[in-house]
Design a protein around this motif. Structure first.
Motif, mmCIF file in Angstrom:
data_model
loop_
_atom_site.group_PDB
_atom_site.id
_atom_site.type_symbol
_atom_site.label_atom_id
_atom_site.label_comp_id
_atom_site.label_asym_id
_atom_site.label_seq_id
_atom_site.Cartn_x
_atom_site.Cartn_y
_atom_site.Cartn_z
ATOM 1 N N MET A 57 0.959 -1.291 0.059
ATOM 2 C CA MET A 57 -0.054 -0.167 0.040
ATOM 3 C C MET A 57 0.977 1.274 0.040
ATOM 4 S SD MET A 57 -3.014 -1.081 2.862
ATOM 5 C CE MET A 57 -3.869 0.551 2.707
ATOM 6 N N GLU A 58 1.056 1.837 -1.207
ATOM 7 C CA GLU A 58 1.626 3.190 -1.253
ATOM 8 C C GLU A 58 0.808 4.256 -0.367
ATOM 9 O OE1 GLU A 58 4.109 5.990 -4.533
ATOM 10 O OE2 GLU A 58 2.658 4.478 -5.012
ATOM 11 N N VAL A 59 1.083 4.759 0.654
ATOM 12 C CA VAL A 59 -0.065 5.578 1.232
ATOM 13 C C VAL A 59 0.762 6.490 1.910
ATOM 14 C CG1 VAL A 59 -0.405 3.904 3.070
ATOM 15 C CG2 VAL A 59 -2.147 5.485 2.617
ATOM 16 N N ASP A 60 0.300 7.693 2.396
ATOM 17 C CA ASP A 60 0.682 8.656 3.368
ATOM 18 C C ASP A 60 -0.370 8.653 4.338
ATOM 19 O OD1 ASP A 60 1.466 10.848 4.791
ATOM 20 O OD2 ASP A 60 1.591 12.389 3.334
ATOM 21 N N VAL A 61 -0.023 8.272 5.512
ATOM 22 C CA VAL A 61 -1.047 8.056 6.733
ATOM 23 C C VAL A 61 -1.743 9.291 7.039
ATOM 24 C CG1 VAL A 61 -0.047 5.864 7.425
ATOM 25 C CG2 VAL A 61 0.737 7.961 8.644
ATOM 26 N N GLN A 62 -0.904 10.797 6.830
ATOM 27 C CA GLN A 62 -1.581 11.782 7.175
ATOM 28 C C GLN A 62 -2.706 12.294 6.500
ATOM 29 O OE1 GLN A 62 1.761 15.099 7.265
ATOM 30 N NE2 GLN A 62 2.861 13.625 6.138
ATOM 31 N N ASP A 63 -3.036 11.534 5.143
ATOM 32 C CA ASP A 63 -4.012 11.725 4.303
ATOM 33 C C ASP A 63 -5.223 10.938 4.402
ATOM 34 O OD1 ASP A 63 -5.593 12.101 2.034
ATOM 35 O OD2 ASP A 63 -3.964 12.567 0.638
ATOM 36 N N LYS A 64 -6.061 11.511 5.026
ATOM 37 C CA LYS A 64 -7.188 10.378 5.469
ATOM 38 C C LYS A 64 -7.915 9.474 4.246
ATOM 39 C CE LYS A 64 -11.015 12.597 6.341
ATOM 40 N NZ LYS A 64 -11.948 13.256 7.136
ATOM 41 N N GLU A 65 -8.070 10.498 3.131
ATOM 42 C CA GLU A 65 -8.640 9.995 1.888
ATOM 43 C C GLU A 65 -7.928 8.901 1.478
ATOM 44 O OE1 GLU A 65 -11.824 10.267 1.293
ATOM 45 O OE2 GLU A 65 -12.084 11.694 2.913
ATOM 46 N N ASP A 66 -6.446 9.215 1.476
ATOM 47 C CA ASP A 66 -5.491 8.388 0.889
ATOM 48 C C ASP A 66 -5.519 6.877 1.754
ATOM 49 O OD1 ASP A 66 -3.472 7.532 -1.044
ATOM 50 O OD2 ASP A 66 -1.786 8.252 0.364
ATOM 51 N N GLY A 115 -2.513 9.884 11.758
ATOM 52 C CA GLY A 115 -2.321 8.780 11.064
ATOM 53 C C GLY A 115 -2.760 7.438 11.489
ATOM 54 N N LEU A 116 -2.260 7.149 12.745
ATOM 55 C CA LEU A 116 -2.338 6.027 13.540
ATOM 56 C C LEU A 116 -3.827 5.917 13.732
ATOM 57 C CD1 LEU A 116 -0.575 5.328 16.903
ATOM 58 C CD2 LEU A 116 -3.339 5.372 16.967
ATOM 59 N N LEU A 117 -4.733 7.133 13.984
ATOM 60 C CA LEU A 117 -6.113 6.920 14.203
ATOM 61 C C LEU A 117 -6.841 6.531 12.815
ATOM 62 C CD1 LEU A 117 -6.772 10.089 16.314
ATOM 63 C CD2 LEU A 117 -7.276 7.609 17.061
ATOM 64 N N TYR A 118 -6.325 7.130 11.782
ATOM 65 C CA TYR A 118 -6.819 6.613 10.524
ATOM 66 C C TYR A 118 -6.581 5.203 10.008
ATOM 67 C CZ TYR A 118 -6.817 11.842 9.541
ATOM 68 O OH TYR A 118 -7.055 13.065 9.573
ATOM 69 N N VAL A 119 -5.400 4.767 10.262
ATOM 70 C CA VAL A 119 -5.194 3.197 10.091
ATOM 71 C C VAL A 119 -5.967 2.453 10.809
ATOM 72 C CG1 VAL A 119 -3.483 1.456 9.766
ATOM 73 C CG2 VAL A 119 -2.915 3.942 8.959
ATOM 74 N N SER A 120 -6.015 2.913 12.231
ATOM 75 C CA SER A 120 -6.652 2.067 13.329
ATOM 76 C C SER A 120 -8.009 2.002 12.810
ATOM 77 C CB SER A 120 -6.229 2.585 14.872
ATOM 78 O OG SER A 120 -4.990 2.399 14.874
ATOM 79 N N ARG A 121 -8.681 2.958 12.599
ATOM 80 C CA ARG A 121 -10.325 3.189 12.315
ATOM 81 C C ARG A 121 -10.666 2.019 10.975
ATOM 82 N NH1 ARG A 121 -14.449 2.395 11.702
ATOM 83 N NH2 ARG A 121 -16.382 3.654 11.991
#
Length: 254
Positions: A57-66, A115-121
């Motif tokens: 997964m090429e992803v920037d965890v700062q970006d919720k939509e990403d 970022g931690l929250l977005y991924v965890s969610r």
């Protein structure tokens, strides 16, 4: 299908070391980071060495939509993650708060907390449904105390500590384990990033003592995950022998 471990910030350092040890122990992997080339190289090597399956997964965890879009692209069978390692994080700058760069503050808050929250969610609902899973959050000694000029970075890692404790309570009825690992000085790209590419300044941070290595923290993550189901390691504070806390080191004189 083998168990699945998802690792953020997997392209280097602690994330890469965690990918290695979980692959060695037969886990299929979801490897997430911004640097696709590094992920691709790591994926090929681990697949060849251990015969596991890997999703990149090429992803920037700062970006919720990403984060959401990349998660939605995963095949359904990959969305039931057994182990989530929230490793993506960074520190920028080492200035007193009155000289701090606001853009640096935003990036640390957006990566280390949001970022931690977005991924965890994205991941936790599947664990809740299965009543099984383990979340490993990578914190820091900076999440247990503060040090001069650490201000916002320390605040973000205190938030990781608090979120880990809250996750533990919220997920208790669903038998989902939560562990937070708090390393001291680990020689990775951490200081190079903090000093914005100044490798010479970063190297000086680790002079005069033997720091932790990424593998030391990966070993701790594997230890926590490999305990029996009735055992949860809530947290570990892991220091080099030559480091007592965030300020006191036993360094050889030069």
């Amino acid at each position: 299908m083998a168990k699945i471990a998802m690792i953020t910030g997997a392209s280097a350092g602690i994330g890469e070391a965690c990918a290695e040890i979980f692959a060695k122990n037969g886990y299929n992997l979801i490897l997430s980071a911004r640097r696709y080339g590094r992920l691709e190289k790591l994926s090929k090597r681990l697949s060849n060495d251990y015969g596991i399956l890997i999703q990149i997964m090429e992803v920037d965890v700062q970006d919720k939509e990403d984060v959401i879009n990349n998660w939605d692209k995963l095949p359904e069978e990959w969305r039931h993650v057994d182990v989530l390692i929230n490793n993506a994080g960074l520190s920028l700058g080492l200035e007193p708060i009155y000289n701090g760069e606001i853009d640096d503050w935003d990036k640390m808050i957006d990566t280390n907390i949001k970022g931690l929250l977005y991924v965890s969610r994205m991941v936790i609902p599947g664990m809740k449904e299965n009543k099984f899973g383990h979340i490993i959050n990578i914190g820091s000694i900076a999440g247990k105390e503060v040090y001069p000029n650490g201000n916002v970075y320390c605040a973000t890692k205190h938030a990781v500590d608090a979120l880990s404790k809250s996750m533990r309570i919220d997920l208790l009825p669903y038998s989902v384990k939560v562990t937070v690992l708090h390393p001291g000085a680990v020689e990775t790209e951490f200081s190079v990033v903090r000093f914005k590419g100044d490798a010479g300044r970063a190297k000086k941070v680790y002079e005069g003592f033997d720091p932790l290595l990424a593998n030391d923290i990966a070993d701790a993550a594997w230890y926590a995950v490999s305990r029996p189901q009735h055992v949860n390691i809530n947290e570990m504070l892991i220091m080099p022998t030559s480091q007592a806390n965030s300020v006191f080191f036993n360094k050889e004189s030069n």
